[in-house]
Design an enzyme around this catalytic site. Structure first.
Site, PDB file in Angstrom:
ATOM      1  N   LYS A 202     -14.422   0.256  -3.294  1.00 41.47           N
ATOM      2  CA  LYS A 202     -15.485   0.649  -2.348  1.00 41.47           C
ATOM      3  C   LYS A 202     -16.565   1.438  -3.077  1.00 41.47           C
ATOM      4  CE  LYS A 202     -12.422   1.125   1.650  1.00 41.47           C
ATOM      5  NZ  LYS A 202     -11.910   2.072   2.625  1.00 41.47           N
TER       6      LYS A 202
ATOM      7  N   GLU B 146       0.827  -1.216   0.000  1.00 43.48           N
ATOM      8  CA  GLU B 146       0.000   0.000   0.000  1.00 43.48           C
ATOM      9  C   GLU B 146       0.854   1.255   0.000  1.00 43.48           C
ATOM     10  OE1 GLU B 146      -4.275  -0.992   2.029  1.00 43.48           O
ATOM     11  OE2 GLU B 146      -3.139   0.586   3.002  1.00 43.48           O
TER      12      GLU B 146
ATOM     13  N   HIS C  67       7.518 -26.645  -2.051  1.00 43.09           N
ATOM     14  CA  HIS C  67       6.855 -27.737  -2.753  1.00 43.09           C
ATOM     15  C   HIS C  67       5.669 -27.237  -3.578  1.00 43.09           C
ATOM     16  CE1 HIS C  67       9.112 -30.893  -0.480  1.00 43.09           C
ATOM     17  NE2 HIS C  67       9.323 -29.819   0.262  1.00 43.09           N
TER      18      HIS C  67
HETATM   19  O1  PA5 Z   1      -3.784   1.093   5.759  1.00 39.19           O
HETATM   20  C1  PA5 Z   1      -4.924   1.503   5.661  1.00 39.19           C
HETATM   21  O2  PA5 Z   1      -5.174   2.697   5.804  1.00 39.19           O
HETATM   22  C2  PA5 Z   1      -6.074   0.560   5.387  1.00 39.19           C
HETATM   23  O3  PA5 Z   1      -5.674  -0.744   5.224  1.00 39.19           O
HETATM   24  C3  PA5 Z   1      -7.064   0.614   6.529  1.00 39.19           C
HETATM   25  O4  PA5 Z   1      -6.428   0.229   7.711  1.00 39.19           O
HETATM   26  C4  PA5 Z   1      -8.278  -0.269   6.271  1.00 39.19           C
HETATM   27  O5  PA5 Z   1      -8.905   0.096   5.061  1.00 39.19           O
HETATM   28  C5  PA5 Z   1      -9.269  -0.171   7.401  1.00 39.19           C
HETATM   29  O6  PA5 Z   1      -9.663   1.141   7.591  1.00 39.19           O
HETATM   30  P1  PA5 Z   1     -10.354   1.626   8.928  1.00 39.19           P
HETATM   31  O7  PA5 Z   1      -9.395   1.423  10.045  1.00 39.19           O
HETATM   32  O8  PA5 Z   1     -10.656   3.075   8.679  1.00 39.19           O
HETATM   33  O9  PA5 Z   1     -11.595   0.801   9.108  1.00 39.19           O
END
Ligand code: PA5
Length: 435
Positions: free
Chosen positions: A420, A285, A306
């Site tokens: 989303k 990310e 494997h």
């Molecule tokens: O790294 C990030 O920002 C995301 O992976 C969030 O942690 C994830 O989408 C969950 O979001 P939230 O904590 O707002 O529910």
């Protein structure tokens, strides 16, 4: 200190090229620590390590004591950065079967709200039957769909079992200090809350209550973990190639520039799988944007030798590996003898499983390097609570430096919104009809 060994990457990159990166790495490190780069409003994770318990850590420890006393099961609701860190640490320290034989006094820990599978929900529901349980709801934004649905359903189960008032003392919310639906709900319902600081992003939040509450409930010494993180903060500030952060960040970028677009982060420990998942989110990310980034993959050896072994050995040569090693545990398994020796294993009689594991590691390393796959090794030493804190902070630092070398903002994730938006439109969420 975590040791990064790059002696198995030569041939794919050259020493002068690495040395030529010194200025670039120094600049990236300074940009991160001085807070002068893109995304610098999300640098709060650098201030999380502490040697002394804060008022909030004391509250976490006290909530964990209560949960351990009154619950057979603790369900942790969250997804992405609000989920992977605590699960990674619990499985690394206690193994993938950590729930076996546990109950009140040392509760089982399950995770929910990290997907939309009805089968998973049905399984969790059956598992909770007849059990005392508590829940932690973790969401920074407080509006993420998966955890919101799990919260609604688990809250209903709690209220059915303990009544509305009784349920309140079994719900813990971990969220933004002021914003979001979860903050509002927690305030209105009077749930105990813990804060994810506004300047700490999801994937950098494991050293906030996001990681600390589930870990304390699991019996991890969270102050040892925090001390490990503080060790890392102090040790890895060195501004030279003697710093393993520099080595890892620079070498992976050099490999990327030389066509190695995929990194396999792996270990010979089954308990490492979820830690690999945490690392995958952290680097994926943070770096995967602007058409750039190393694709992060995790693997568990020897099991995956494997399955993925063939591909690693002779497939497309666009991969490099980072092999994480730990010291062998004190408790040994010794291979026994057998009079008939039909399995032909008597040549190993009296040897420990560690001995075989070490040879498998060395054999794999040599085979992959011979096959044209550069391998970085990361020796983490003894595996304990403190070490896991060190590993978390170390890798967060590596990630920030590496992403700035790549010239991307390590702290945003605009791409996550796309699925989303489509999902909300398909679900008919008000406000998304025409998007
Ligand atoms: O790294 C990030 O920002 C995301 O992976 C969030 O942690 C994830 O989408 C969950 O979001 P939230 O904590 O707002 O529910």
């Amino acid at each position: 200190m975590i040791k990064v060994d790059i002696s198995h990457v030569w041939g794919q990159i050259a020493l002068p090229d690495l040395l030529a990166m010194e200025k670039e790495v120094a600049q990236a490190h300074a940009t991160l620590v001085d807070g002068t780069g893109a995304g610098n409003d999300f640098l709060g994770w650098q201030n999380l390590p502490t040697r002394e318990p804060t008022e909030e850590i004391l509250r976490i420890q006290s909530a964990a004591r209560k949960i351990r006393n009154d619950s057979d099961v603790f369900v942790v609701i969250g997804i992405g950065g609000s989920y992977l860190g605590p699960r990674a640490a619990i499985e690394l320290l206690q193994g993938p079967n950590h729930n076996m034989g546990k109950g009140k006094g040392d509760p089982q820990i399950y995770f929910a709200g990290n997907g939309l599978s009805t089968r998973h929900w049905n399984e969790l529901s059956r598992l909770l039957e007849g059990k005392d349980f508590s829940i932690a709801i973790i969401s920074k934004s407080g509006t993420t769909t998966e955890p919101a649905i799990a919260t609604r359903a688990l809250r209903a189960k709690l209220e059915e079992k303990y009544g509305v008032e009784g349920a309140k003392s079994r719900i813990y919310a971990i969220t933004d200090p002021c914003k979001g639906a979860l903050r509002q709900m927690a305030n209105e319902e009077g749930w105990e809350t813990f804060v994810i600081p506004a300047n700490v992003g999801g994937r950098f939040s494991v050293l906030t209550p996001v990681g600390l509450l589930p870990l304390a409930v699991a019996g991890v010494d969270i102050m040892e973990l925090m001390n490990g993180a503080m060790d890392a903060k102090e040790s890895y500030d060195l501004r030279s190639f003697d710093n393993p952060v520099w080595l890892y960040a620079a070498v992976r970028n050099l490999l990327y520039r030389n066509g190695k677009s995929m990194e396999i982060f792996e270990s010979f420990e089954p308990g490492f799988k979820m830690f690999g998942g945490w690392w995958q989110q952290l680097f994926g990310e943070s770096e995967g944007k602007d058409g750039k980034g190393i694709f992060p993959v995790t693997a568990e050896f020897t099991a995956d030798l494997h399955s993925l072994g063939q591909m690693i050995q002779q497939g497309q040569r666009n991969i490099f590996e980072t092999m994480v090693r730990f010291d062998a545990p004190a408790e040994k398994m010794v291979i026994g003898g057998d009079e008939k020796n039909l399995d032909g294993l008597n040549y190993l009689e009296g040897r420990t499983l560690d001995f075989v594991d070490e040879k498998a590691f060395l054999g794999t390393l040599a085979a992959h390097v011979d096959g044209g796959v550069p391998v970085i090794t990361m020796d983490c030493g003894e595996l304990n609570d403190r070490k896991v804190g060190e590993m978390f902070y170390f890798l967060e630092l590596c990630c920030g430096v590496s992403a700035y070398i790549l010239d991307v903002n390590p702290f945003n994730q605009p791409g996550v919104e796309f699925y989303k938006r489509n999902m909300f439109k398909l679900l008919g969420k008000p406000g998304y009809e025409s998007k």
